[in-house]
Structure formats: C-alpha cells, structure tokens
Motif scaffolding. Structure first.
Motif, PDB file in Angstrom:
ATOM      1  N   THR A   1       2.119   1.613  -3.453  1.00  0.00           N
ATOM      2  CA  THR A   1       1.030   2.091  -4.308  1.00  0.00           C
ATOM      3  C   THR A   1       0.860   3.602  -4.159  1.00  0.00           C
ATOM      4  O   THR A   1       0.740   4.332  -5.149  1.00  0.00           O
ATOM      5  CB  THR A   1      -0.293   1.387  -3.912  1.00  0.00           C
ATOM      6  N   GLU A   2       0.863   4.049  -2.922  1.00  0.00           N
ATOM      7  CA  GLU A   2       0.636   5.477  -2.689  1.00  0.00           C
ATOM      8  C   GLU A   2       1.783   6.320  -3.269  1.00  0.00           C
ATOM      9  O   GLU A   2       1.548   7.404  -3.804  1.00  0.00           O
ATOM     10  CB  GLU A   2       0.462   5.737  -1.182  1.00  0.00           C
TER      11      GLU A   2
ATOM     12  N   THR B   1      -7.595  -2.938   4.535  1.00  0.00           N
ATOM     13  CA  THR B   1      -7.151  -1.783   3.741  1.00  0.00           C
ATOM     14  C   THR B   1      -7.919  -1.711   2.420  1.00  0.00           C
ATOM     15  O   THR B   1      -7.835  -2.624   1.604  1.00  0.00           O
ATOM     16  CB  THR B   1      -5.636  -1.881   3.453  1.00  0.00           C
TER      17      THR B   1
ATOM     18  N   LEU C   1      -5.173  -1.990  -6.124  1.00  0.00           N
ATOM     19  CA  LEU C   1      -4.486  -1.492  -4.928  1.00  0.00           C
ATOM     20  C   LEU C   1      -4.704   0.004  -4.748  1.00  0.00           C
ATOM     21  O   LEU C   1      -4.644   0.503  -3.637  1.00  0.00           O
ATOM     22  CB  LEU C   1      -2.986  -1.794  -5.010  1.00  0.00           C
ATOM     23  N   GLY C   2      -4.930   0.717  -5.850  1.00  0.00           N
ATOM     24  CA  GLY C   2      -5.144   2.154  -5.711  1.00  0.00           C
ATOM     25  C   GLY C   2      -5.405   2.827  -7.050  1.00  0.00           C
ATOM     26  O   GLY C   2      -5.177   2.222  -8.118  1.00  0.00           O
TER      27      GLY C   2
ATOM     28  N   LYS D   1      -4.381  -5.718   8.372  1.00  0.00           N
ATOM     29  CA  LYS D   1      -4.289  -4.753   7.263  1.00  0.00           C
ATOM     30  C   LYS D   1      -4.719  -5.357   5.936  1.00  0.00           C
ATOM     31  O   LYS D   1      -5.325  -4.695   5.107  1.00  0.00           O
ATOM     32  CB  LYS D   1      -2.832  -4.294   7.100  1.00  0.00           C
TER      33      LYS D   1
ATOM     34  N   TRP E   1       0.830  -1.204   0.000  1.00  0.00           N
ATOM     35  CA  TRP E   1       0.000   0.000   0.000  1.00  0.00           C
ATOM     36  C   TRP E   1       0.866   1.257   0.000  1.00  0.00           C
ATOM     37  O   TRP E   1       0.549   2.227  -0.672  1.00  0.00           O
ATOM     38  CB  TRP E   1      -0.947  -0.006   1.210  1.00  0.00           C
TER      39      TRP E   1
ATOM     40  N   ILE F   1      -6.327   2.445  -2.273  1.00  0.00           N
ATOM     41  CA  ILE F   1      -5.964   3.827  -1.963  1.00  0.00           C
ATOM     42  C   ILE F   1      -6.522   4.732  -3.056  1.00  0.00           C
ATOM     43  O   ILE F   1      -6.438   4.411  -4.253  1.00  0.00           O
ATOM     44  CB  ILE F   1      -4.434   3.931  -1.853  1.00  0.00           C
TER      45      ILE F   1
END
Lengths: 404, 404
Positions: B56-57, B393, B335-336, B389, B53, B396
């Motif tokens: 990804t961010e 989660t 994931l995002g 998580k 994550w 994102i």
C-alpha cells in the motif's frame, strides 16, 4: 521364557527407570522385561522432549528387552484409557505380570481399593457427580469421593499420590479386561532431586532433569542421575534435533493451527468441550509464548494437564469422531529389542494375537494412520527433513547385552 | 471530485504500475486513482512477497490516492469472481470509470467480444463442456471455445493474452452487475524485462523482479525498474521480515497443515475437487521443498495456478462451505490514502453504500473474519510476533503528495 511388563514414557530414561526395570525382573522372576512406551506425545499432553527411537535406545541400553509403542489414541488419553491400552498390549505380548512403581510400595492396598470401588461403584459415582456440580475439577472430585468411601478404614491405597493413582488404573484395567496378568508393585524411590539409589547413584525426577536441560545445564553435569548410555544418546539427539522439544518449540505450529481452525471448529477435537474453544482461540491470538498462552487458559476447573491434552489433539488433528471409534489396540508396533528380546518374540510369535509391526508402511488401519500422522507432525514441527524417519526407521536392535 | 479505479496486486509496485496509475488518471480525466488491491494472498494462489501495508505504501508513494483491500474471498478466487469483487468495490467507492492494462490497448474489441459471448452463451458453454471431456484444462477449454466462435471474424479481443483475459472479466463483471462504471484500457508495455517507458526508465515484469530478489540480487541494482520509494520500502520490509515471502518459505506450515488434515479432510477446502486430495497429501509426504511438491501435483489438467489456489485455501482453512456463503463485498477496508484520497473519501462518505473499515476489530461478519484469519496466518507463518499487526496497523496516510 517368561516376560514381565512395564508401562513407561522415559522422558528421559534415568536411574529410577533403571531401578524399576531391574526390580520388575527380580520381583516377577521373569527372564525379560517388555516396556510399552508412549510415542511422540505423552499422557500429560506434551510432545516428548526426544523422539521415540532415542528413548527406545536409552531403554534397551539399560535393562529393557523389548519396547512396544503405545498407540497415540491411548498414550494421550485420560488415565483409565491410557492404562487399558497399555495393559491390553502387555497381555497380548505374553507378559504373565506387570510391575509399576508406587508410593504405596505393596500390592495389597490396591487390591483392597479395587474390591471397594467395584462393590461401591454406584455410591462412588454419585459422590463424584455431586462434587463436580460444585465446580471442582474431575480429578479432585474423584479424590473427594474416594476419601469419603474409605474414611475411617485402613489398608486402602492412598489415591492422592500420582503414581498410586496410575497404578490403580492399571489394576482396574486388568480387572475389567478379565486379564490373567498379575499386578506387582515396587516402592518408588526419589520424589526429590537427589534421592540416592545406592552410594554415588542418585535419582532425580524426569521433570527435574528436563528442566535442567532446558535451562541449559551441560548433559555431562547430570551424570549422577542418568545411565551413561542415556547421556550419550541425549547428546546425539540434542545435536540432531538442534535442542530438545517442548511446547514452546512447537508453539508457532500450534498457534498457527489454532488460528487457522477458528473457535467454532476447535470444538470438534478430542477432549475439547464445554465452550473452552473460545478461550483457547483468544489466548492464541494474544500470546506470543506458550507459557503466556497456557496461563491464560488453565483454571481450577481445567487443569494444565487437561488443557495440554486438548492442545495435543488439536495439534495432531485428532477429532472426537476418531476418538469414539477407538476400541482396543490393533497391533504391536515394535520400536526396539535386545538379543534377549528377539529370542523371546521369536518363541512367542504364534501365541501373540496381534500383528507385530516393524514398518510404518504396514500400519494400514485408522489407529495406525493416526500414529503415523502424530509422529510425522511431531517430526515436521522439529523441522529439517526429518519427517521420513517415521517411514524409514526400523526397530532398533541391540545385539549385545546392556552397557549399564 | 472524480475518481477512476484500478485493480492491482503490486507484487511489487514497479515502473509499469506507475505508468498505469498516471495513464488511468489522464485517460479518465479523474482527480484521483483508487486501487483495489489483494491482501496477503494473490489471485495466482500465492502469498504476497511483502505484506499488504508495505505494498500500500509503495502505491501511495507513487501516484495512487486510495488503496482498498480486496477481501480474501475474491482476491484468491477464479478470475470471474476476482473481477466481480473488484469491480463491485470500485463502483461502491464511487469510481465513474476503471482502467486496466491490456495487450489489446483499445476498449472496442472487448466490447465486441462481450456482445458476442452474451448472445452466443449457450453455444460457447457447449463447446467448453465438450472440450473439457477430452481431458484438457478449463482455461484451455475456454480458449478453444472462444477461438471457434470468433474464427474468420475480425475486431474481437485476443483472449489468448493474460491481461486481455483479465480485462475481459472486468468488463463482463461490470456488465453483469449492471454497473454504470465505464471501462477503459491502456496498452500494456513491458512484456520483456527491459522494455523502456521513457529514456532511462525501464519496465520489468513483477515476476522477473521477484525472481531477482529471491536470487539475491541487491535491491539497489533494480533501480531502473522501480520507483525509488518502492526500493526504500522493500529494503525496510526485507529487513523486518528477514527476507521476502514465497511458498517455499511457507512450505513447513503448509506441509504440516496438509499432513495434519489427511487426504479425506482436504477435500472440504475451496476448489479442492475431483480426487486431487490424495495426490496433494502424498506429494506433501514425499517432498522436502515446495518446488518438488508442486512438480508432483501439477498436470495438464490441474495447472500450477489452480493447484496454488487450492493450497492457499488449505493454508487459510477456507472451506467450500465458507466459499458458498460469499455473495458480495460487505465493506470497504481502507488500507491507505494520500491527502487527496482523504479529501475524496470525506466528500463521498454519504454516497458510499458500504461501511468504510479502518480497524480489523470492526470486521465482525464472516467475510471480514476470513480476511483477519488469512492475514494473521500469513503473519504467523513469517514468524516473530508480527501477528498483531493485523489488529494494530491503522490505514497508512501519506500527508504530502507522492515522491515519484
């Protein structure tokens, strides 16, 4: 020289154990006491709170002359297998008797119970079978069956008491093995925390003492209940291992292992049966602490002890396939001895039918490899390069007599 | 909207990746960039130094619009399988092109090499087979065979260079899948540590940056090489996870797992073949650090990367049996995404042939369960109740445009 045997875990060695070893010698008229002791994992399915060498040294410092390791395959098995492995080893080591502590305190009731259960085996098994169908636990079913058979009669052992149950298993094992080893028992003192042995010397249960440790009580505060040698050794191991060991400490490794195996594969480990693998996996997923985990898994049917034995086997990677191959103890692994103990072993060497093993490297068979594996995993879970201890620690030798 | 795809690990996301994403968009004329990214474990057989994550961010903050997880079964496989999974997912996500960085810098040599190896497959395989008999590693044999085939000719891709090799695998995968997705490549900048991108903006290798982290360099000292968003996110994850992740950090769990399995059982895990299981077990027994361990196991024949992939599979409990059942990606795990990315996905939804998964709980098949297992084991090995998580989660979402 004449030897008597005792079956122990010493988790930790306290005043009650001191009393037990002394009385065993007295009652048997033996020259030395041989203890067969569980290694890093115990019969209740728990890692020992201190490693096997520390527990050996505690015993040698307080009246025991020889300590032999009960192989993992027996030490973590159900009571009947545990007893069989232990009694067979004591017989192999040349003991002419063995002595256990019991609530009963005399041996005749055990012998009478053995006679009854030997002759009424079929009826006994039938009652157990019927009771289990009602959904109760196996130990409860055993108890119900025994009570039904002995109802209205007197002079039988009270097999609702934990030490009587274990004692009965020893006697039954000796009987089944057709062993000449003679059973003896002493009255167990100290169900309570403060039961006195002699003025100023008190007996606390091993569980009570462990709870006190984990609740952070100073070791020196426990001096009424432990020989001074035990306190000294516990202080040493506490500092070396950065605390004592319990399931909570091993939970990160246990949880990792359960999640890694996944529910299906869990069912291949010893004692994991009847669909409980899904519950174990789900509980590991959800629980951040061992206490929360065990609360999710245990039930009337699956007692805490039974679950813990499953966990021990999962942790150690001990499969049903491995368990099925276990028959009889294949060696005497010597953990330690006093000067007296050494003299005895030297004299007996030729009469002992099993190899006496002093170094892990000499454990070449499956049973021995399993002992090494379980021990190194225990040490690895403690952390900090202690794993090689299993290979490098020689039997502990106390050259002078005990300092009790 | 038109999308182009890239295949990434972002371990960590640095200026070179910023350049790659921007150039991919430019070269393809696409509106958005979709990255298919390895999850917690990478193709070189290593745990990612920061969780998926965080990575990804970093990507969404610096020019990538959608990040999809490459399932474990492909992310940790040999290059050809890795490439196949990635290209298939990019195709499923609706990318009309994909763009990789290469030492070569132009696409024609790759296409010419593909043509050659497609027509000369038999001779190529024969040379590889012969070379392996001499005891050299598989990658080396591939290389030898390729050099033999292209000797004296010009215009072929230089498949001794690591990024060219990977790029070739992508192109070959697209070809074998008969996919309409169009291959593009950009010149890779920055083999060295300080290669400039534009004045004041330098490119360092991901390996160089990770080494700097692990050697304790302050993250802010690395600002010439990383977008500011990456630095901010790395500071956050460093504090949350109490440091970054590498094999040394996971070695206690890995070592425990190897010792628990024992040498025989190790051979059932993916890629563990040819009797190396005894060496792995023996090395774990003897080595207190991961570096000492890997030095004992790696050889000319078994490269570090290959060994590490075995270790990844042992750690994750990924068996050969599981690996054999893997065919094609079965879902798109999101994931995002940025605002742009979301608009694209909303528009494409009906055209995408795979389910788009936003929550781990919806991963019900074997491939998805494997992803969950690998991720939770990674998180559990980091410690401190981070395991959940994986379940909690959400993808994102960066609502505004990037802060590059």
């Amino acid at each position: 020289m004449k030897a008597t045997g005792i079956v122990v875990e010493y988790n930790p060695f306290h005043n009650g154990h001191l009393h037990h070893a002394a009385k065993a010698k007295e009652l048997s008229g033996a020259d030395i006491v041989i203890a067969v002791m569980s290694g890093q994992f115990l019969q209740r399915g728990e890692p020992a709170f201190a490693d096997k060498w520390t527990r050996t040294e505690m015993a040698l410092s307080a009246g025991v002359d020889v300590v032999i390791e009960l192989p993992y395959a027996f030490a973590t098995a159900q009571a009947s297998e545990f007893a069989r492995g232990a009694i067979e080893l004591l017989g192999a080591a040349g003991c002419s008797s063995f002595c256990f502590g019991s609530e009963q305190g005399t041996i005749e009731p055990f012998l009478k119970s053995l006679e009854l259960l030997s002759t009424e085996r079929e009826r006994y098994n039938q009652i157990i079978h019927d009771r289990i169908q009602t959904g109760i636990s196996y130990p409860k079913a055993l108890n119900d069956a025994y009570l039904t058979l002995t109802k209205g009669s007197e002079g039988y052992a009270d097999l609702t008491k934990p030490n009587n149950i274990l004692g009965y298993h020893y006697i039954e094992a000796a009987h089944k093995l057709n062993s000449p080893i003679k059973p003896l028992t002493i009255q167990r003192i100290g169900a309570g925390y403060h039961d006195p042995l002699e003025p100023g010397v008190a007996i606390a249960s091993a569980t009570g003492l462990r709870n006190a440790f984990f609740e952070g009580e100073e070791l020196t505060q426990l001096s009424p209940y432990l020989p001074s040698s035990s306190i000294r050794l516990l202080e040493r191991v506490h500092s070396e291992q950065q605390g004592f060991v319990d399931w909570q400490r091993f939970y990160p490794m246990l949880r990792f292992t359960i999640l890694r195996e996944g529910p299906k594969a869990l069912s291949r480990f010893a004692e994991v049966t009847e669909g409980i693998e899904n519950l174990i996996h789900e509980a590991a997923k959800r629980s951040e602490t061992f206490d929360a985990f065990i609360d999710r898994v245990k039930s009337k049917r699956f007692t805490r002890t039974r679950i813990q034995r499953m966990l021990t086997h999962i942790f150690s990677g001990y499969t049903q396939q491995e368990a099925q191959a276990i028959k009889h103890p294949e060696y005497i692994r010597l953990l330690g001895m006093t000067q007296h103990g050494r003299r005895y072993l030297n004299g007996q060497k030729k009469a002992i039918p099993l190899p006496i093993i002093s170094r892990a490297a000499d454990l070449t068979g499956n049973m021995g490899q399993l002992d090494i594996r379980a021990s190194t995993l225990y040490l690895q879970a403690i952390g900090a390069d202690s794993l090689k201890k299993e290979y490098t620690t020689p039997p502990i030798y106390l050259g002078k007599s005990s300092d009790k």
